[in-house]
Structure formats: C-alpha cells, structure tokens
Design an enzyme around this catalytic site. Sequence first.
Site, mmCIF file in Angstrom:
data_model
loop_
_atom_site.group_PDB
_atom_site.id
_atom_site.type_symbol
_atom_site.label_atom_id
_atom_site.label_comp_id
_atom_site.label_asym_id
_atom_site.label_seq_id
_atom_site.Cartn_x
_atom_site.Cartn_y
_atom_site.Cartn_z
ATOM 1 N N THR A 41 -38.252 23.404 72.529
ATOM 2 C CA THR A 41 -37.677 23.846 71.270
ATOM 3 C C THR A 41 -36.360 24.546 71.553
ATOM 4 O O THR A 41 -36.247 25.326 72.502
ATOM 5 C CB THR A 41 -38.606 24.790 70.492
ATOM 6 O OG1 THR A 41 -37.917 25.253 69.334
ATOM 7 C CG2 THR A 41 -39.083 25.976 71.311
ATOM 8 N N GLU B 242 -43.700 24.776 68.104
ATOM 9 C CA GLU B 242 -44.798 25.520 68.732
ATOM 10 C C GLU B 242 -46.154 25.177 68.121
ATOM 11 O O GLU B 242 -47.192 25.568 68.633
ATOM 12 C CB GLU B 242 -44.550 27.033 68.597
ATOM 13 C CG GLU B 242 -43.407 27.576 69.449
ATOM 14 C CD GLU B 242 -42.037 27.469 68.787
ATOM 15 O OE1 GLU B 242 -41.890 26.674 67.827
ATOM 16 O OE2 GLU B 242 -41.110 28.177 69.232
ATOM 17 N N TRP C 292 -31.009 22.533 65.729
ATOM 18 C CA TRP C 292 -30.659 23.951 65.827
ATOM 19 C C TRP C 292 -29.296 24.174 66.471
ATOM 20 O O TRP C 292 -28.898 23.459 67.379
ATOM 21 C CB TRP C 292 -31.686 24.690 66.667
ATOM 22 C CG TRP C 292 -33.018 24.827 66.015
ATOM 23 C CD1 TRP C 292 -34.166 24.183 66.368
ATOM 24 C CD2 TRP C 292 -33.351 25.674 64.902
ATOM 25 N NE1 TRP C 292 -35.192 24.581 65.539
ATOM 26 C CE2 TRP C 292 -34.731 25.479 64.638
ATOM 27 C CE3 TRP C 292 -32.627 26.559 64.106
ATOM 28 C CZ2 TRP C 292 -35.388 26.155 63.611
ATOM 29 C CZ3 TRP C 292 -33.287 27.222 63.088
ATOM 30 C CH2 TRP C 292 -34.644 27.022 62.853
ATOM 31 N N LYS D 226 -29.615 25.906 61.170
ATOM 32 C CA LYS D 226 -30.269 24.599 61.282
ATOM 33 C C LYS D 226 -29.482 23.561 60.492
ATOM 34 O O LYS D 226 -29.454 23.584 59.275
ATOM 35 C CB LYS D 226 -31.717 24.649 60.821
ATOM 36 C CG LYS D 226 -32.524 23.496 61.399
ATOM 37 C CD LYS D 226 -34.007 23.683 61.248
ATOM 38 C CE LYS D 226 -34.776 22.793 62.221
ATOM 39 N NZ LYS D 226 -36.210 22.792 61.989
HETATM 40 P P1 AMP Z 1 -38.543 23.340 64.862
HETATM 41 O O1 AMP Z 1 -39.306 24.058 65.894
HETATM 42 O O2 AMP Z 1 -37.228 22.841 65.329
HETATM 43 O O3 AMP Z 1 -39.389 22.305 64.194
HETATM 44 O O4 AMP Z 1 -38.162 24.392 63.737
HETATM 45 C C1 AMP Z 1 -39.119 25.133 63.040
HETATM 46 C C2 AMP Z 1 -38.436 26.000 62.016
HETATM 47 O O5 AMP Z 1 -37.716 25.195 61.092
HETATM 48 C C3 AMP Z 1 -39.364 26.839 61.172
HETATM 49 O O6 AMP Z 1 -39.761 28.019 61.839
HETATM 50 C C4 AMP Z 1 -38.489 27.116 59.948
HETATM 51 O O7 AMP Z 1 -37.565 28.157 60.187
HETATM 52 C C5 AMP Z 1 -37.724 25.807 59.806
HETATM 53 N N1 AMP Z 1 -38.429 24.911 58.875
HETATM 54 C C6 AMP Z 1 -39.272 23.897 59.167
HETATM 55 N N2 AMP Z 1 -39.726 23.299 58.055
HETATM 56 C C7 AMP Z 1 -39.171 23.952 57.016
HETATM 57 C C8 AMP Z 1 -39.253 23.831 55.590
HETATM 58 N N3 AMP Z 1 -39.996 22.900 55.010
HETATM 59 N N4 AMP Z 1 -38.534 24.703 54.848
HETATM 60 C C9 AMP Z 1 -37.766 25.649 55.419
HETATM 61 N N5 AMP Z 1 -37.649 25.812 56.741
HETATM 62 C C10 AMP Z 1 -38.334 24.981 57.546
#
Ligand code: AMP
Length: 541
Positions: free
Chosen positions: A184, A331, A445, A440
């Site tokens: 990640t 995670e 990211w 994001k």
């Molecule tokens: P990742 O580990 O790259 O999948 O990112 C996870 C993070 O993306 C989460 O902790 C949120 O901050 C953001 N995220 C994922 N899904 C959503 C969603 N449906 N709405 C808003 N933020 C999201």
Amino acid sequence: MLEGLSQDYQLTIPAILKRADELYGEREIVTRRPDKTFHRYTYADFVSRTKKLTVALKGLGVESGDRVVTLAWNTYQHLEAYFGVPCSGGVVHTLNPRLHEDDLAYIVNHAEDKVMMVDEPLLPVFEKFRENSETIEHVIVFNYGDEPVPDGMISYEELLEGADENDFEYPEFDERQAAALCYTSGTTGRPKGALYSHRGVVLHSMMSAMGNAFSLSDNDVVLPVVPMFHVNAWGIPYTATLTGSKQVLPGQHLDPASLIEDYEQEKVTFTAGVPTVFLAMLQTLDQEPGKHDLSALHSMVIGGAAAPKGVIKAYKERHGIEVIHAWGMTEMDPIGSVAHVTPEIKALPEEEQLEYKAKQGYPTPFVEVRARGDEGFVPWDGETMGELEVRGPSIIKSYFNTEEGDDKFSEGGWFRTGDIVTIDKYGFIKITDRDKDLVKSGGEWISSVELENALMAHPAVAQAAVIAIPHEKWDERPLAVIVLKEGESVTADDLREHLESDFAKFWLPDAYEFVEEIPQTATGKFLKMKLREQFQDYTLA
Ligand code: AMP
C-alpha cells in the site's frame, strides 16, 4: 472445552481452483489482448494452464513462501498466476506499474521477490527498474504473439508448453499460510506490505460474494475494471472464480468506449472500479443516448474513493444502472463495507435512500467496526465523528517485514484506518475526513509529505505544504502552497521542473500558490486543516 466435531477443512486457494476444475469447466473467460482482439477460453483451459504453471514454477525452484511478483494488466495469464503461484506454495505479489521506478525497485527488494512475471506491454516499465531489483532470479514474459521475448527472459507460453499437467497435485496447506502480497502506498513513509493468508483470501471471497455485498453467482458475467494490481482487483478474480461466474478481463483497455463495447458484447452483469473511470463513462453514455444496450448490467460497484451522489443518481435515472458504493483498504484485502440497500432503507423515500447509497455502506460479514473519538468510542448516531477502527479475518494484523506502522494496530487487534467517519443506527459508515496526509488521485495515492520535502529542498523555498483539492475528474489533485525565502523568486514552472525527475508524472502538483505564511501548530507542524479551509473554494484549471 468440548471440542466440536466439524472437520478442519482448510480454506485455501487450491480449494477454489479444485471447485472450478470439477464444476465450472464450460464457463468462459474472455480477455482483451493488447491489440484489442478478444482471447477466449473456458474454465477447463484456465485450470489446465494453471496446473502447468504450478508445475513450471516449482521447476524454476519456487518453494513455500517464495514471492513471485507480477506486473500485469487484467488478463487470463494474470488470473493463472493468481492461482498458480499460491498452488505452488508461493506468494503472488502484484506490482502497480503506475508507481515511480524507485518505488517499484524498493518494493521488489523489500518483498525479496524471486520470480517476476511481466505483461509484454509493461516490459518498458520493468526495464526502468530491472537493474535495481536485487533478488529476482527469473523473468517470465506473458507473451501474446510470436515475437521472441528479450534475452535472458522466459516466454510464458513456452514455459507452459514444457510443463506436464499430470505432475500437478492439489496441495494440502495450512490455511494460515501466506498466499498473496500487496503493497500500500496509502500510508505515511515507505510503501508497506499487506500479506494475506489463504484463509483470509477465501473468507474475503465468500463475504464479497454474499447478497448484501457484491451478490455474485454463476449467473453473473463479471468485469473488474479495477486493475489486478490494485488490491487484487478488490478480490474479484478469486470471488468470481469461487462463484463460477463468466469473467471478462479488459486488459489495458480501460477507456469508456472499449469498456462499453465489452459490457454490451459480453452481456456483463457486474462491474467495479474507481469513480474516475465511471465518471468518464457517464459522459460518454450521456453523449450517445440510446446507442448502447447495457440492460444486462445490474451492478456497478464504485469504490476506492467517494462515489458522488450525482453520479449514483445519474446512472440510475438516465441509464438504469444501479451504482453500489463500497469502501475498503489494502490492509483489509480490501472490502470493508458495501452500501447495499437494506429493507429498512428501501422503505424510505427515494431522496433519503440516495443519502444512504452515497454513504460508504455497512460492514461486510465478519468485519467489525467502531469509531474512536476524543472521548472514547462514538455512538452510532450518524453525527458524532471518530476514527474508524476495524477487525476481521481478512484484515492484516501487522505489516510485512517491518515494525513501521505498528502504531496502526490498537489493543484487541483492531486496525486504525485513518478515515474519520460517522456511523449511523443502521451501521452505515460515512467518511467525513481523512487523517492520512495524502492525496488520492484517480484511485492512486500521492504523498504530500514527500512532495513537501522535495519542494523544500529547492534553494528558493522556505516552506511548502501540499493539500488535496477536490477535482471533478480525478477526485483530488495536489495543490502546493509555497513560502519563498526572503529575496528569492521562483515560478511554478521552475518548481515543476525541480520535481519532475523524482516523481511519477501524476504526482506533480496541478498548481502552486505563493503565500506569506503557512498556518502552523505550536510545535511547528503545518495546520493542514486550516490550510484546507483557506483554499476550500480553490478551483484548479
Ligand atoms: P487503498 O489502501 O489504496 O485501497 O486506500 C484505502 C483508502 O481509500 C481508505 O482508507 C479511504 O481513505 C479511501 N477510500 C476507499 N474507498 C473509499 C470510498 N468509497 N469513499 C471514500 N474514500 C474511500
């Protein structure tokens, strides 16, 4: 304790493959090749080739726990690796080709990847960090035509030809064995590894398939737009294989026109991806009213970033497509909550239903949630905010091979997500803010801290803070707020040039604002909240 007498059947990826082998032989898997033509084969072909891959990997010396890394689009070969690597006892590690080559080299070295499997069209990406990858012993190329693979690399097709399927045996593993690894970049500091067990992957597949999550069955035709290098395409390749759904893999062709063609031609019923993709698709569909027949498509899961209410409504009203909002994290493997419309919510007026559909949803089975505020856990009143904590069988208990990030795990094995949320009486989570100092953009990211450090290394810059500005197409884009050293001057172009060589292109801030001062805390940290307020009406060109 009186021990129950249920069998200790181990929940493993080979068990998913075996089921497909015995039951789903005639179902189809369709892939868009790099030249946009379609490759079609059946589950029976898929299983046969996956068995050969398992045999071949063992022949190359892959042993239990060895990491095999992939750099590939959503294709049938990649799907074979998703199963073949774990069947060999190895760990399938997916690499995101959109990252900067220094990060890619760091991740491969940190994971100590032994074998690399690279998609032919992504060879140029691999070449950029090949020299700096220290542990890779074999490079296998997922090849399509008759072109020879580069010197020193192995043709995937030749590798399979040389392997005997009869040498394959379904392995019996301990379900706690490692199966898959994703890094990640949604954390502070270096990318960190989330190492999933076979058990975690299987349980994640089961809970994702359930009616109150993705609701998948063998009647479905599933097209993951989300790349297989983004948290295993949200687990969909495993889930869809478990349910025996027809799978459509779009390869590298993620533009609206190609996807719409895939949906129509293959009668896709279920698709999933980040908002950016489906926003672009909505525009195309709106421009071509009545031209496309997407009547088969019953679910469009949008996640990874917030699905805007207007988009959910527009798809339903103008195109009859149900958007299902989902939330998750690397995670968590990654699905954590899905905004499935429950009977209680269905009973509400349309506009109120929409409010719920735009929330991040309620937890999937065996994901427990709670939110911690300044004064302890917050009530589920839909108003009080706190940091979301989660626990469950597909959520990691620590990062792979590092103590960094240990502070993310609180007592009782809960994982601190860094998402600031409210939870309502139905258990629906709504993300209101983010604790993580990250931007994001289009599902990828960008670390504000890294950009700030690089900007502050410029001789003319005294202070730099990078914040996320909402963006219609990309969800968020970085804005750099700069304080210059006295008597110095520099332009936005100079700063862009200064950053260019060290960062992936999509990381570069869209704009630079020069200010007198950046608000700070008593301890000298930037007050990002304040800065975000200051720039809340800022629009990017
Ligand atoms: P990742 O580990 O790259 O999948 O990112 C996870 C993070 O993306 C989460 O902790 C949120 O901050 C953001 N995220 C994922 N899904 C959503 C969603 N449906 N709405 C808003 N933020 C999201």
